[in-house]
Design a protein around this motif. Structure first.
Motif, PDB file in Angstrom:
ATOM      1  N   ARG A 178      50.554  61.499  -7.334  1.00 40.89           N
ATOM      2  CA  ARG A 178      50.431  62.788  -6.643  1.00 40.89           C
ATOM      3  C   ARG A 178      49.102  62.899  -5.918  1.00 40.89           C
ATOM      4  O   ARG A 178      48.991  63.573  -4.876  1.00 40.89           O
ATOM      5  N   LEU A 179      48.056  62.257  -6.441  1.00 43.14           N
ATOM      6  CA  LEU A 179      46.769  62.250  -5.749  1.00 43.14           C
ATOM      7  C   LEU A 179      46.922  61.629  -4.361  1.00 43.14           C
ATOM      8  O   LEU A 179      46.431  62.166  -3.356  1.00 43.14           O
ATOM      9  N   TRP A 180      47.590  60.484  -4.319  1.00 47.80           N
ATOM     10  CA  TRP A 180      47.763  59.792  -3.044  1.00 47.80           C
ATOM     11  C   TRP A 180      48.675  60.576  -2.107  1.00 47.80           C
ATOM     12  O   TRP A 180      48.473  60.596  -0.889  1.00 47.80           O
ATOM     13  N   TYR A 181      49.688  61.226  -2.672  1.00 48.03           N
ATOM     14  CA  TYR A 181      50.589  62.016  -1.836  1.00 48.03           C
ATOM     15  C   TYR A 181      49.836  63.189  -1.211  1.00 48.03           C
ATOM     16  O   TYR A 181      50.019  63.495  -0.027  1.00 48.03           O
ATOM     17  N   SER A 182      48.982  63.849  -1.984  1.00 51.91           N
ATOM     18  CA  SER A 182      48.165  64.943  -1.444  1.00 51.91           C
ATOM     19  C   SER A 182      47.278  64.448  -0.312  1.00 51.91           C
ATOM     20  O   SER A 182      47.143  65.104   0.730  1.00 51.91           O
ATOM     21  N   PHE A 183      46.678  63.287  -0.527  1.00 54.06           N
ATOM     22  CA  PHE A 183      45.785  62.723   0.483  1.00 54.06           C
ATOM     23  C   PHE A 183      46.554  62.365   1.760  1.00 54.06           C
ATOM     24  O   PHE A 183      46.158  62.747   2.875  1.00 54.06           O
ATOM     25  N   PHE A 184      47.662  61.650   1.600  1.00 56.60           N
ATOM     26  CA  PHE A 184      48.396  61.180   2.783  1.00 56.60           C
ATOM     27  C   PHE A 184      49.108  62.308   3.511  1.00 56.60           C
ATOM     28  O   PHE A 184      49.337  62.216   4.726  1.00 56.60           O
ATOM     29  N   LEU A 185      49.485  63.376   2.818  1.00 55.93           N
ATOM     30  CA  LEU A 185      50.051  64.531   3.509  1.00 55.93           C
ATOM     31  C   LEU A 185      49.057  65.089   4.521  1.00 55.93           C
ATOM     32  O   LEU A 185      49.425  65.421   5.658  1.00 55.93           O
ATOM     33  N   SER A 186      47.813  65.171   4.112  1.00 59.06           N
ATOM     34  CA  SER A 186      46.784  65.678   5.024  1.00 59.06           C
ATOM     35  C   SER A 186      46.489  64.684   6.136  1.00 59.06           C
ATOM     36  O   SER A 186      46.192  65.075   7.270  1.00 59.06           O
ATOM     37  N   VAL A 187      46.568  63.387   5.837  1.00 58.52           N
ATOM     38  CA  VAL A 187      46.412  62.373   6.882  1.00 58.52           C
ATOM     39  C   VAL A 187      47.491  62.529   7.940  1.00 58.52           C
ATOM     40  O   VAL A 187      47.219  62.540   9.152  1.00 58.52           O
ATOM     41  N   VAL A 188      48.738  62.668   7.486  1.00 57.80           N
ATOM     42  CA  VAL A 188      49.860  62.840   8.421  1.00 57.80           C
ATOM     43  C   VAL A 188      49.718  64.139   9.196  1.00 57.80           C
ATOM     44  O   VAL A 188      49.984  64.188  10.400  1.00 57.80           O
ATOM     45  N   GLY A 189      49.284  65.204   8.511  1.00 56.20           N
ATOM     46  CA  GLY A 189      49.070  66.474   9.206  1.00 56.20           C
ATOM     47  C   GLY A 189      48.049  66.346  10.320  1.00 56.20           C
ATOM     48  O   GLY A 189      48.248  66.862  11.430  1.00 56.20           O
ATOM     49  N   LEU A 190      46.960  65.634  10.042  1.00 51.31           N
ATOM     50  CA  LEU A 190      45.920  65.449  11.050  1.00 51.31           C
ATOM     51  C   LEU A 190      46.424  64.593  12.210  1.00 51.31           C
ATOM     52  O   LEU A 190      46.184  64.916  13.388  1.00 51.31           O
ATOM     53  N   ILE A 191      47.116  63.498  11.889  1.00 55.81           N
ATOM     54  CA  ILE A 191      47.641  62.620  12.949  1.00 55.81           C
ATOM     55  C   ILE A 191      48.614  63.378  13.843  1.00 55.81           C
ATOM     56  O   ILE A 191      48.574  63.260  15.074  1.00 55.81           O
ATOM     57  N   THR A 192      49.494  64.163  13.209  1.00 53.98           N
ATOM     58  CA  THR A 192      50.471  64.938  13.979  1.00 53.98           C
ATOM     59  C   THR A 192      49.787  65.963  14.862  1.00 53.98           C
ATOM     60  O   THR A 192      50.178  66.174  16.017  1.00 53.98           O
ATOM     61  N   TYR A 193      48.763  66.601  14.339  1.00 47.53           N
ATOM     62  CA  TYR A 193      48.025  67.581  15.132  1.00 47.53           C
ATOM     63  C   TYR A 193      47.332  66.912  16.318  1.00 47.53           C
ATOM     64  O   TYR A 193      47.339  67.435  17.441  1.00 47.53           O
ATOM     65  N   LEU A 194      46.732  65.767  16.073  1.00 46.25           N
ATOM     66  CA  LEU A 194      46.062  65.056  17.161  1.00 46.25           C
ATOM     67  C   LEU A 194      47.049  64.634  18.247  1.00 46.25           C
ATOM     68  O   LEU A 194      46.718  64.652  19.443  1.00 46.25           O
ATOM     69  N   LYS A 195      48.263  64.268  17.835  1.00 46.48           N
ATOM     70  CA  LYS A 195      49.253  63.767  18.779  1.00 46.48           C
ATOM     71  C   LYS A 195      49.961  64.886  19.516  1.00 46.48           C
ATOM     72  O   LYS A 195      50.136  64.831  20.734  1.00 46.48           O
ATOM     73  N   TRP A 196      50.416  65.922  18.776  1.00 39.34           N
ATOM     74  CA  TRP A 196      51.265  66.952  19.393  1.00 39.34           C
ATOM     75  C   TRP A 196      50.672  68.357  19.322  1.00 39.34           C
ATOM     76  O   TRP A 196      51.279  69.301  19.811  1.00 39.34           O
ATOM     77  N   ARG A 197      49.562  68.542  18.651  1.00 35.58           N
ATOM     78  CA  ARG A 197      48.900  69.840  18.529  1.00 35.58           C
ATOM     79  C   ARG A 197      49.773  70.875  17.823  1.00 35.58           C
ATOM     80  O   ARG A 197      49.687  72.075  18.123  1.00 35.58           O
ATOM     81  N   TYR A 198      50.595  70.447  16.880  1.00 38.18           N
ATOM     82  CA  TYR A 198      51.393  71.373  16.090  1.00 38.18           C
ATOM     83  C   TYR A 198      50.530  71.931  14.958  1.00 38.18           C
ATOM     84  O   TYR A 198      50.257  71.253  13.969  1.00 38.18           O
ATOM     85  N   ARG A 199      50.142  73.191  15.109  1.00 37.73           N
ATOM     86  CA  ARG A 199      49.262  73.801  14.114  1.00 37.73           C
ATOM     87  C   ARG A 199      49.975  74.032  12.786  1.00 37.73           C
ATOM     88  O   ARG A 199      49.369  73.951  11.716  1.00 37.73           O
ATOM     89  N   TRP A 200      51.265  74.323  12.856  1.00 32.70           N
ATOM     90  CA  TRP A 200      52.000  74.610  11.631  1.00 32.70           C
ATOM     91  C   TRP A 200      52.099  73.387  10.727  1.00 32.70           C
ATOM     92  O   TRP A 200      52.236  73.526   9.510  1.00 32.70           O
ATOM     93  N   ILE A 201      52.023  72.190  11.310  1.00 31.03           N
ATOM     94  CA  ILE A 201      52.028  70.978  10.480  1.00 31.03           C
ATOM     95  C   ILE A 201      50.764  70.923   9.626  1.00 31.03           C
ATOM     96  O   ILE A 201      50.800  70.520   8.451  1.00 31.03           O
ATOM     97  N   LEU A 202      49.648  71.350  10.192  1.00 29.35           N
ATOM     98  CA  LEU A 202      48.411  71.411   9.413  1.00 29.35           C
ATOM     99  C   LEU A 202      48.558  72.392   8.252  1.00 29.35           C
ATOM    100  O   LEU A 202      48.134  72.115   7.125  1.00 29.35           O
ATOM    101  N   LEU A 203      49.164  73.538   8.546  1.00 30.88           N
ATOM    102  CA  LEU A 203      49.377  74.535   7.496  1.00 30.88           C
ATOM    103  C   LEU A 203      50.290  73.980   6.413  1.00 30.88           C
ATOM    104  O   LEU A 203      50.008  74.119   5.213  1.00 30.88           O
TER     105      LEU A 203
END
Length: 265
Positions: A68-93
């Motif tokens: 679960r530690l790694w899942y928490s970490f990678f969820l935020s990694v994916v959120g950041l990557i998605t935001y950088l690519k498409w600027r979807y703010r709700w993904i960060l949330l």
């Protein structure tokens, strides 16, 4: 030394940065701080993972709580990557909220983090197998959320779902690729540890079911793109299979003697 007792401080510091990033993303005059705050939160969490790894003298991947530690970490990694690519703010949330959920589960239900590893888990394939899988799970978790959004919001309002579905497709492609790599690492690990690449253990069976479900989604999107509702439902079902593969299989009677069952001690 970074022991488990220090997790609460690193976790709350990371969550504070991630929540600040989400707030900045929704405020035009502060939006420039979104990426730095997300990155800072990830750096803090990464320091804990690395430090905890050093203290345990093994990768923190053995128990469900450690994954679960790694899942928490990678969820935020994916959120950041998605935001950088498409600027979807709700993904960060979404990534921040879900990361927080897994963090609080670990805080409320801490597990014993022993330094010992059974011989099978001492393989060099163990760590890359689990880490790659956790990243794949994070990607596919985001695609699941978008599928729900398409079904219950965009699709019902007769809006064009294709822009969102293109994001979903990219996440599934990447998640499926990492899942495939994880399965290959797992096969190499199994060969080294138990003498065979595949044994149809309950965990392996559900991994195969999950892999085939996402493969079917990819084929439907390629050859029947107009079936939006059906493919979204399939993606949701595939994610449920993924949950079964990750932790649900541990509660099956047939899995009590499984070589893949997560140890709680």
């Amino acid at each position: 030394m970074i022991t488990w007792d220090a997790f609460i401080y690193f976790a709350f510091a990371s969550l504070f940065c991630w929540m600040g990033a989400v707030g900045c993303a929704y405020m035009p005059n502060l939006r420039r701080w979104t990426v730095p705050l997300m990155s800072l939160g990830l750096a803090i969490f990464a320091v804990f993972l690395i430090g905890f790894w050093v203290v345990l003298e093994r990768p923190p991947l053995r128990t469900m709580g450690e994954t679960r530690l790694w899942y928490s970490f990678f969820l935020s990694v994916v959120g950041l990557i998605t935001y950088l690519k498409w600027r979807y703010r709700w993904i960060l949330l979404y990534s921040t909220v879900l990361s927080g959920v897994f963090i609080f589960i670990n805080l409320l239900k801490p597990e014993i983090h022993s330094k010992s590893l059974m011989p099978a888990l001492q393989s060099p394939w163990f760590a890359p197998h689990v880490i790659v899988y956790m990243f794949a799970y994070a990607l596919l978790g985001c695609s699941f959320l978008i599928a729900l959004y398409v079904l219950y919001s965009v699709y019902k309002k007769n809006k064009d779902p294709q822009p969102l579905l293109s994001v979903t497709d990219n996440m599934v492609y990447a998640g499926f690729a990492f899942m495939t790599i994880g399965m290959l690492f797992g096969a190499l690990w199994a060969k080294e540890a138990w003498g065979h690449y595949w044994s149809w253990d309950p965990k392996e069976t559900w991994a195969a079911v999950t892999w085939l479900a996402y493969l079917l989604y990819i084929h439907l999107r390629w050859y029947a793109p107009r079936y939006v509702k059906e493919t979204c439902i399939l993606l949701i079902v595939s994610f449920l299979f993924l949950q079964m593969c990750w932790y649900g299989v541990n509660y099956l009677p047939a899995a009590q003697q499984s070589i893949h069952r997560y140890s709680m001690s």
